[in-house]
Design an enzyme around this catalytic site. Structure first.
Site, short mmCIF file in Angstrom:
data_model
loop_
_atom_site.label_atom_id
_atom_site.label_comp_id
_atom_site.label_asym_id
_atom_site.label_seq_id
_atom_site.Cartn_x
_atom_site.Cartn_y
_atom_site.Cartn_z
CG HIS A 79 -0.35 0.04 2.54
ND1 HIS A 79 0.12 1.20 3.12
CD2 HIS A 79 -0.12 -0.94 3.44
CE1 HIS A 79 0.60 0.93 4.33
NE2 HIS A 79 0.48 -0.37 4.54
CG ASP A 81 -2.73 4.23 2.85
OD1 ASP A 81 -2.34 3.16 2.35
OD2 ASP A 81 -3.60 4.28 3.75
CG ASP A 111 2.85 0.21 7.79
OD1 ASP A 111 2.58 -0.53 6.82
OD2 ASP A 111 2.01 0.58 8.63
CD GLU A 143 -3.04 -1.48 5.18
OE1 GLU A 143 -3.11 -2.50 5.88
OE2 GLU A 143 -2.53 -0.40 5.60
CD GLU A 144 -1.36 2.26 7.54
OE1 GLU A 144 -2.08 1.83 8.47
OE2 GLU A 144 -0.17 1.96 7.41
CD GLU A 171 1.06 -4.22 5.78
OE1 GLU A 171 1.88 -3.63 6.53
OE2 GLU A 171 0.03 -3.67 5.35
CG HIS A 365 1.02 2.91 12.51
ND1 HIS A 365 -0.23 2.37 12.75
CD2 HIS A 365 1.30 2.60 11.22
CE1 HIS A 365 -0.67 1.78 11.66
NE2 HIS A 365 0.26 1.89 10.72
#
Length: 400
Positions: A79, A81, A111, A143-144, A171, A365
């Site tokens: 992903h 984003d 990520d 995705e997030e 991932e 994150h």
């Protein structure tokens, strides 16, 4: 930036990562500039390019194919984003790659733009290899915030002349093999009561109190999952979980609250029928609480709204395609409770999936998010193995 390494494409991967991090693709922002950047690079190498925009045109998915379209091939998925940096204390600019002591810092390095950068670097080899089977490079938006882009990719792949036989989701897994991922349903409940001066409380429907009763039912289901299962001990939390995550309501200490909203989630393993469990909870709440509420106020209500959902990814180890790729897959690292698009590819696309990617989920994150350079190198070596396995020369040798 320089680093001592044996892999010839590491510098290229780092350069790609520097470019990708510079795109501010926090989910609230468009990702189309990044998608166009990736598409231009891959198309220049000869990939067949498909861009799948969302309804606004500001966000899009990218599907790039190397190799023949008439054979069952492999999906490499990631992903584009990233999560916000608001309120986080960063040592360096989160959207400018910085190297320190063998680590690359920046939002999304782990990520999961690190994986995307390795794929972009490997694309040159894919372009120069006589592939027996195709490789689909798939990069999604949003995705997030609930795997919103991946379903369009899954539907696109289903429409191909031959469905891909296997998907590797990049991932962060420290380049270990992950064979399961939990699904999630995120919900918002709004309890409408009737308010007034709190001295007349028995004449009112206290929205917070009825929300509390509903929250207790959610907690009871979560406890049942914990005590009764079903269980899959390969997960760090080996059962489904259900819990309330946010609550909002009330305006003053002397007013009976007429409105309360709360959010809650169900994270499920593949053995749990998540949709049935969620519907059972909603039915229980409404049938148990609404009659007493409406006996006081006809306008009283409890409404449920789905925020987002994505399915669990089951264990593909018994699938024939898994057995084909098993010789090049890394050591097993268990199953994970965080979300990925693997379940979407499996359930909606009919493509068995696993997770293998560089970096640690523990860095995702966080402020000063980073990926170790050694993880990028490990990913590049793995992608070399993928390319070699799909080459015609490798297939011919195996047939001899």
């Amino acid at each position: 930036m320089t680093s001592m390494t044996a892999h010839p494409r590491l510098t290229e991967a780092k350069d790609h990562l520097e470019a990708l991090v510079a795109f501010d693709t926090v989910s609230r922002n468009p990702n189309r500039p990044l998608i166009d950047h990736m598409a231009a690079h891959l198309e220049a190498l000869g990939a067949d390019i498909t861009i799948l925009p969302d309804e606004t045109g500001k966000k899009a998915n990218l599907v790039a194919r190397f190799g023949p379209a008439d054979k069952p091939g492999l999906v490499l998925s990631g992903h584009t984003d990233v999560v916000p940096v608001d309120g986080e204390a960063w040592t360096s600019d989160p959207f400018s790659l910085e190297e320190r002591e063998g680590k690359l810092y920046g939002r999304g390095t782990c990520d999961m733009k690190g994986f995307a950068a390795c794929v972009m670097a490997t694309a040159s080899d894919l372009a120069q290899t006589d592939l027996e089977r195709p490789v689909y490079l798939c990069f999604s938006h949003d995705e997030e915030v609930g795997c919103l882009g991946a379903p369009a990719i899954a539907e696109h792949l289903k429409a191909q002349p031959v469905l891909p036989e296997f998907a590797i989701i990049g991932e962060p897994s420290m380049m270990k093999l992950v064979t399961g991922q939990k699904g999630k349903i995120a919900m918002r409940a709004t309890v409408t009561g009737s308010g007034g001066h709190s001295s007349f409380a028995p004449q009112h429907v206290n929205a917070i109190e009825y929300a509390g009763r509903a929250i207790s039912m959610i907690q009871e289901r979560g406890t049942r999952f914990c005590e009764e299962g079903p269980f899959d001990r390969d997960f760090t939390v080996g059962h489904a979980t259900m819990l309330t995550t946010m609550v909002e309501g009330g305006v003053a200490t002397n007013i009976t609250p007429d409105l309360c909203a709360f959010t809650f989630e169900l994270r499920s393993i593949a053995q749990v029928d998540a949709e049935a469990e969620m519907q059972a909870l909603i039915t229980q709440v409404q049938e148990t609480l609404l009659p007493a509420m409406k006996a006081i106020s006809a306008e009283a209500d409890i409404r449920f709204e789905r925020i987002f959902s994505y399915p669990a990814m089951g264990d593909a180890t018994n699938d024939r395609a898994f057995q084909r790729y098993r010789p090049i897959l890394p050591e097993w690292g268990g199953k994970v409770s965080y979300g990925s698009e693997g379940g979407v590819f499996e359930i909606q696309g009919g493509i068995p999936s696993i997770i293998v990617g560089p970096g640690s989920i523990e860095q995702a994150h966080l402020p000063d998010e980073f990926i170790e350079i050694s993880q990028l190198e490990a990913c590049l070596h793995f992608l070399d193995e993928v390319t070699g396995m799909l080459s015609r020369a490798s297939t011919d040798m195996a047939a001899q």
